[in-house]
Design an enzyme around this catalytic site. Structure first.
Site, PDB file in Angstrom:
ATOM      1  N   ILE A 206       0.899  -1.163   0.000  1.00  0.00           N
ATOM      2  CA  ILE A 206       0.000   0.000   0.000  1.00  0.00           C
ATOM      3  C   ILE A 206       0.927   1.200   0.000  1.00  0.00           C
ATOM      4  O   ILE A 206       1.548   1.526   1.009  1.00  0.00           O
ATOM      5  CB  ILE A 206      -0.950  -0.001   1.207  1.00  0.00           C
ATOM      6  CG1 ILE A 206      -1.880  -1.214   1.126  1.00  0.00           C
ATOM      7  CG2 ILE A 206      -1.745   1.309   1.237  1.00  0.00           C
ATOM      8  CD1 ILE A 206      -2.859  -1.342   2.267  1.00  0.00           C
ATOM      9  N   PRO A 207       1.077   1.865  -1.163  1.00  0.00           N
ATOM     10  CA  PRO A 207       2.174   2.815  -1.388  1.00  0.00           C
ATOM     11  C   PRO A 207       1.951   4.186  -0.752  1.00  0.00           C
ATOM     12  O   PRO A 207       1.749   5.189  -1.445  1.00  0.00           O
ATOM     13  CB  PRO A 207       2.222   2.909  -2.912  1.00  0.00           C
ATOM     14  CG  PRO A 207       0.793   2.709  -3.326  1.00  0.00           C
ATOM     15  CD  PRO A 207       0.243   1.701  -2.356  1.00  0.00           C
ATOM     16  N   CYS A 208       2.043   4.249   0.576  1.00  0.00           N
ATOM     17  CA  CYS A 208       1.856   5.530   1.262  1.00  0.00           C
ATOM     18  C   CYS A 208       2.931   6.544   0.879  1.00  0.00           C
ATOM     19  O   CYS A 208       2.742   7.745   1.056  1.00  0.00           O
ATOM     20  CB  CYS A 208       1.791   5.320   2.771  1.00  0.00           C
ATOM     21  SG  CYS A 208       3.179   4.407   3.461  1.00  0.00           S
ATOM     22  N   HIS A 209       4.044   6.067   0.305  1.00  0.00           N
ATOM     23  CA  HIS A 209       5.072   6.997  -0.173  1.00  0.00           C
ATOM     24  C   HIS A 209       4.566   7.823  -1.354  1.00  0.00           C
ATOM     25  O   HIS A 209       5.160   8.841  -1.694  1.00  0.00           O
ATOM     26  CB  HIS A 209       6.353   6.241  -0.556  1.00  0.00           C
ATOM     27  CG  HIS A 209       6.176   5.259  -1.661  1.00  0.00           C
ATOM     28  ND1 HIS A 209       5.686   3.980  -1.444  1.00  0.00           N
ATOM     29  CD2 HIS A 209       6.398   5.364  -2.995  1.00  0.00           C
ATOM     30  CE1 HIS A 209       5.639   3.336  -2.601  1.00  0.00           C
ATOM     31  NE2 HIS A 209       6.054   4.154  -3.561  1.00  0.00           N
ATOM     32  N   ARG A 210       3.454   7.426  -1.965  1.00  0.00           N
ATOM     33  CA  ARG A 210       2.876   8.157  -3.086  1.00  0.00           C
ATOM     34  C   ARG A 210       1.918   9.255  -2.651  1.00  0.00           C
ATOM     35  O   ARG A 210       1.178   9.801  -3.473  1.00  0.00           O
ATOM     36  CB  ARG A 210       2.143   7.192  -4.023  1.00  0.00           C
ATOM     37  CG  ARG A 210       3.070   6.219  -4.718  1.00  0.00           C
ATOM     38  CD  ARG A 210       2.322   5.293  -5.645  1.00  0.00           C
ATOM     39  NE  ARG A 210       3.203   4.249  -6.152  1.00  0.00           N
ATOM     40  CZ  ARG A 210       2.788   3.102  -6.664  1.00  0.00           C
ATOM     41  NH1 ARG A 210       1.490   2.851  -6.772  1.00  0.00           N
ATOM     42  NH2 ARG A 210       3.661   2.205  -7.071  1.00  0.00           N
TER      43      ARG A 210
END
Length: 195
Positions: A150-154
């Protein structure tokens, strides 16, 4: 039985906390290199003391064959993602029910952000029909138990500032750059990448 498997990628060692029994979904947590955890969440966010299993094949007797194959696939995908390849993850193996209903909504929306793009905390909140919920969305992402998948860095601040990240800002920037996101001279995400 809960186990911790380290996965080495070019940016460091990622930890996979997972359950070996028949329970599905079985991934409980992904721990980023250098991630510092708040003490109040130790039980969900850190590997249990003394339970490390770098070779999931060594516990074949504790889990069904289909689950062994899924675990091997998740490990392969995390390695390939860490090498910069475009990987299509799934939510099916993640125990997202560990999260509050609001956090699940934020995480599922974040999961849909495409590679090479970013959303803002405020933009996520507006999509959740919470026009003043940027801080709440940020808090939900700060406790994302499944980074990378789940790409929270995005997710960034309004204006493209990077904001925070459990693995640190240099790692956040490296992950975004690996995905094709570019930055201006002030290290802000360029507008063409912001949804």
């Amino acid at each position: 039985m809960i186990l911790y498997t380290p996965i080495d990628i070019p940016l460091g060692r990622v930890g996979l906390l997972w359950e070996a029994g028949r329970r599905n979904p079985f991934i409980l947590r992904i721990i980023l290199p250098g991630e510092v955890q708040p003490k109040k969440q130790r039980s969900r966010r850190e590997p249990p003391d003394g339970i490390t299993n770098p070779d999931p094949d060594g516990i074949a007797g504790f889990m069904p064959r289909a689950k062994q194959l899924r675990l091997a696939e998740v490990i392969r995908q995390i390695r390939e993602y860490g090498e910069g390849r475009d990987v299509v993850f799934t939510l099916a193996d993640l125990d997202i029910d560990l999260c509050s209903p609001f956090q699940r909504r934020v995480l599922i929306l974040t999961f849909k952000i495409p590679r090479g793009k970013v959303a803002t905390y405020g933009g996520l909140a507006r999509r959740l029909l919470l026009p003043r919920g940027a801080r709440a969305a940020g808090t939900a992402l700060a406790h994302n138990p499944f980074p990378l998948i789940i790409p929270c860095h995005r997710v960034v601040r309004t204006g493209g500032d990077l904001g925070g990240f459990g693995g640190g800002i240099p790692m956040k920037k490296a992950l975004l750059a690996m995905e094709g996101v570019t930055f201006d001279e002030r290290n802000r995400v360029r507008p063409e990448h912001i949804l």
